[in-house]
Design a protein around this motif. Structure first.
Motif, PDB file in Angstrom:
ATOM      1  N   ASP A  34       0.830  -1.207   0.000  1.00  0.00           N
ATOM      2  CA  ASP A  34       0.000   0.000   0.000  1.00  0.00           C
ATOM      3  C   ASP A  34       0.866   1.259   0.000  1.00  0.00           C
ATOM      4  O   ASP A  34       1.899   1.317   0.660  1.00  0.00           O
ATOM      5  N   ASN A  35       0.422   2.257  -0.738  1.00  0.00           N
ATOM      6  CA  ASN A  35       1.055   3.574  -0.811  1.00  0.00           C
ATOM      7  C   ASN A  35       2.496   3.530  -1.315  1.00  0.00           C
ATOM      8  O   ASN A  35       3.315   4.368  -0.945  1.00  0.00           O
ATOM      9  N   HIS A  36       2.791   2.570  -2.187  1.00  0.00           N
ATOM     10  CA  HIS A  36       4.114   2.485  -2.805  1.00  0.00           C
ATOM     11  C   HIS A  36       4.322   3.717  -3.683  1.00  0.00           C
ATOM     12  O   HIS A  36       3.381   4.240  -4.282  1.00  0.00           O
ATOM     13  N   ALA A  37       5.548   4.176  -3.769  1.00  0.00           N
ATOM     14  CA  ALA A  37       5.874   5.313  -4.628  1.00  0.00           C
ATOM     15  C   ALA A  37       5.579   4.961  -6.087  1.00  0.00           C
ATOM     16  O   ALA A  37       5.717   3.802  -6.487  1.00  0.00           O
ATOM     17  N   PRO A  38       5.170   5.931  -6.900  1.00  0.00           N
ATOM     18  CA  PRO A  38       4.943   5.658  -8.317  1.00  0.00           C
ATOM     19  C   PRO A  38       6.219   5.119  -8.963  1.00  0.00           C
ATOM     20  O   PRO A  38       7.322   5.598  -8.674  1.00  0.00           O
ATOM     21  N   ILE A  39       6.053   4.119  -9.819  1.00  0.00           N
ATOM     22  CA  ILE A  39       7.206   3.496 -10.462  1.00  0.00           C
ATOM     23  C   ILE A  39       6.770   2.811 -11.747  1.00  0.00           C
ATOM     24  O   ILE A  39       5.640   2.343 -11.858  1.00  0.00           O
ATOM     25  N   ILE A  40       7.665   2.779 -12.711  1.00  0.00           N
ATOM     26  CA  ILE A  40       7.542   1.930 -13.893  1.00  0.00           C
ATOM     27  C   ILE A  40       8.843   1.162 -13.967  1.00  0.00           C
ATOM     28  O   ILE A  40       9.921   1.761 -13.897  1.00  0.00           O
ATOM     29  N   SER A  41       8.760  -0.166 -14.073  1.00  0.00           N
ATOM     30  CA  SER A  41       9.966  -0.988 -14.063  1.00  0.00           C
ATOM     31  C   SER A  41       9.811  -2.156 -15.021  1.00  0.00           C
ATOM     32  O   SER A  41       8.726  -2.736 -15.136  1.00  0.00           O
ATOM     33  N   ALA A  42      10.915  -2.504 -15.675  1.00  0.00           N
ATOM     34  CA  ALA A  42      10.945  -3.707 -16.511  1.00  0.00           C
ATOM     35  C   ALA A  42      11.059  -4.933 -15.608  1.00  0.00           C
ATOM     36  O   ALA A  42      11.636  -4.866 -14.524  1.00  0.00           O
ATOM     37  N   LEU A  43      10.493  -6.039 -16.075  1.00  0.00           N
ATOM     38  CA  LEU A  43      10.539  -7.291 -15.337  1.00  0.00           C
ATOM     39  C   LEU A  43      11.310  -8.329 -16.131  1.00  0.00           C
ATOM     40  O   LEU A  43      11.251  -8.347 -17.361  1.00  0.00           O
ATOM     41  N   GLN A  44      12.028  -9.177 -15.418  1.00  0.00           N
ATOM     42  CA  GLN A  44      12.752 -10.272 -16.058  1.00  0.00           C
ATOM     43  C   GLN A  44      12.001 -11.575 -15.799  1.00  0.00           C
ATOM     44  O   GLN A  44      11.012 -11.600 -15.068  1.00  0.00           O
ATOM     45  N   ALA A  45      12.478 -12.655 -16.373  1.00  0.00           N
ATOM     46  CA  ALA A  45      11.864 -13.959 -16.149  1.00  0.00           C
ATOM     47  C   ALA A  45      11.917 -14.304 -14.667  1.00  0.00           C
ATOM     48  O   ALA A  45      12.907 -14.036 -13.991  1.00  0.00           O
ATOM     49  N   VAL A  66       5.961  -3.407 -15.053  1.00  0.00           N
ATOM     50  CA  VAL A  66       4.994  -3.079 -14.016  1.00  0.00           C
ATOM     51  C   VAL A  66       4.905  -1.565 -13.884  1.00  0.00           C
ATOM     52  O   VAL A  66       5.908  -0.863 -14.025  1.00  0.00           O
ATOM     53  N   GLU A  67       3.695  -1.073 -13.662  1.00  0.00           N
ATOM     54  CA  GLU A  67       3.465   0.342 -13.376  1.00  0.00           C
ATOM     55  C   GLU A  67       2.657   0.442 -12.092  1.00  0.00           C
ATOM     56  O   GLU A  67       1.649  -0.247 -11.937  1.00  0.00           O
ATOM     57  N   VAL A  68       3.123   1.283 -11.167  1.00  0.00           N
ATOM     58  CA  VAL A  68       2.428   1.519  -9.902  1.00  0.00           C
ATOM     59  C   VAL A  68       2.122   3.008  -9.810  1.00  0.00           C
ATOM     60  O   VAL A  68       3.011   3.840 -10.001  1.00  0.00           O
ATOM     61  N   HIS A  69       0.849   3.325  -9.513  1.00  0.00           N
ATOM     62  CA  HIS A  69       0.448   4.718  -9.370  1.00  0.00           C
ATOM     63  C   HIS A  69      -0.818   4.774  -8.518  1.00  0.00           C
ATOM     64  O   HIS A  69      -1.835   4.180  -8.883  1.00  0.00           O
ATOM     65  N   LYS A  70      -0.751   5.443  -7.381  1.00  0.00           N
ATOM     66  CA  LYS A  70      -1.900   5.634  -6.482  1.00  0.00           C
ATOM     67  C   LYS A  70      -2.602   4.322  -6.146  1.00  0.00           C
ATOM     68  O   LYS A  70      -3.816   4.184  -6.313  1.00  0.00           O
ATOM     69  N   ASN A  71      -1.835   3.348  -5.664  1.00  0.00           N
ATOM     70  CA  ASN A  71      -2.345   2.031  -5.254  1.00  0.00           C
ATOM     71  C   ASN A  71      -2.965   1.226  -6.391  1.00  0.00           C
ATOM     72  O   ASN A  71      -3.671   0.252  -6.152  1.00  0.00           O
ATOM     73  N   MET A  72      -2.702   1.620  -7.633  1.00  0.00           N
ATOM     74  CA  MET A  72      -3.092   0.840  -8.810  1.00  0.00           C
ATOM     75  C   MET A  72      -1.817   0.184  -9.340  1.00  0.00           C
ATOM     76  O   MET A  72      -0.820   0.878  -9.581  1.00  0.00           O
ATOM     77  N   VAL A  73      -1.832  -1.126  -9.500  1.00  0.00           N
ATOM     78  CA  VAL A  73      -0.677  -1.864  -9.986  1.00  0.00           C
ATOM     79  C   VAL A  73      -1.082  -2.583 -11.267  1.00  0.00           C
ATOM     80  O   VAL A  73      -2.005  -3.403 -11.257  1.00  0.00           O
ATOM     81  N   ASP A  74      -0.403  -2.271 -12.364  1.00  0.00           N
ATOM     82  CA  ASP A  74      -0.653  -2.919 -13.650  1.00  0.00           C
ATOM     83  C   ASP A  74       0.599  -3.669 -14.073  1.00  0.00           C
ATOM     84  O   ASP A  74       1.681  -3.072 -14.150  1.00  0.00           O
ATOM     85  N   LEU A  75       0.450  -4.952 -14.337  1.00  0.00           N
ATOM     86  CA  LEU A  75       1.548  -5.761 -14.853  1.00  0.00           C
ATOM     87  C   LEU A  75       1.161  -6.237 -16.247  1.00  0.00           C
ATOM     88  O   LEU A  75       0.088  -6.834 -16.436  1.00  0.00           O
ATOM     89  N   CYS A  76       2.008  -5.957 -17.220  1.00  0.00           N
ATOM     90  CA  CYS A  76       1.880  -6.506 -18.563  1.00  0.00           C
ATOM     91  C   CYS A  76       3.006  -7.502 -18.702  1.00  0.00           C
ATOM     92  O   CYS A  76       4.180  -7.125 -18.636  1.00  0.00           O
ATOM     93  N   VAL A  77       2.649  -8.782 -18.855  1.00  0.00           N
ATOM     94  CA  VAL A  77       3.652  -9.839 -18.796  1.00  0.00           C
ATOM     95  C   VAL A  77       3.542 -10.790 -19.975  1.00  0.00           C
ATOM     96  O   VAL A  77       2.487 -10.911 -20.604  1.00  0.00           O
ATOM     97  N   GLU A  78       4.654 -11.450 -20.246  1.00  0.00           N
ATOM     98  CA  GLU A  78       4.680 -12.531 -21.228  1.00  0.00           C
ATOM     99  C   GLU A  78       4.806 -13.827 -20.435  1.00  0.00           C
ATOM    100  O   GLU A  78       5.670 -13.960 -19.563  1.00  0.00           O
ATOM    101  N   MET A  79       3.917 -14.762 -20.732  1.00  0.00           N
ATOM    102  CA  MET A  79       3.899 -16.023 -19.990  1.00  0.00           C
ATOM    103  C   MET A  79       4.844 -17.048 -20.619  1.00  0.00           C
ATOM    104  O   MET A  79       5.160 -16.975 -21.790  1.00  0.00           O
ATOM    105  N   GLU A  80       5.262 -18.011 -19.780  1.00  0.00           N
ATOM    106  CA  GLU A  80       6.122 -19.093 -20.263  1.00  0.00           C
ATOM    107  C   GLU A  80       5.313 -20.066 -21.079  1.00  0.00           C
ATOM    108  O   GLU A  80       4.153 -20.232 -20.928  1.00  0.00           O
TER     109      GLU A  80
END
Length: 80
Positions: A34-45, A66-80
């Motif tokens: 909760d209340n994480h700082a806004p961030i956009i980050s690349a994800l690895q496997a 992953v993008e985090v903004h105002k307690n909204m977390v969006d992950l766009c991922v590629e599955m194995e």
């Protein structure tokens, strides 16, 4: 409480509330609470872990971002 969406090109993997999200960032694993700082980050496997309503779910991914903004977390991922 976080609002989480995990989306792959094929389908929506998860949509709902979460108290904790752990992701495999390219610079290392990190947790989103909760209340994480806004961030956009690349994800690895690796594994995305989600705690929701006292239950833990995990998803194996090949990468994404992953993008985090105002307690909204969006992950766009590629599955194995």
């Amino acid at each position: 409480m976080l609002t989480l969406r995990i989306i792959s090109p094929e389908k929506i993997l998860f949509e709902g509330g979460a108290s904790l999200v752990k992701v495999p960032g390219v610079s290392g694993e990190f947790e989103i609470l909760d209340n994480h700082a806004p961030i956009i980050s690349a994800l690895q496997a690796g594994t995305v872990e989600v705690e929701s309503n006292g239950e833990r779910n995990s998803f194996s991914i090949m990468g994404g971002f992953v993008e985090v903004h105002k307690n909204m977390v969006d992950l766009c991922v590629e599955m194995e």
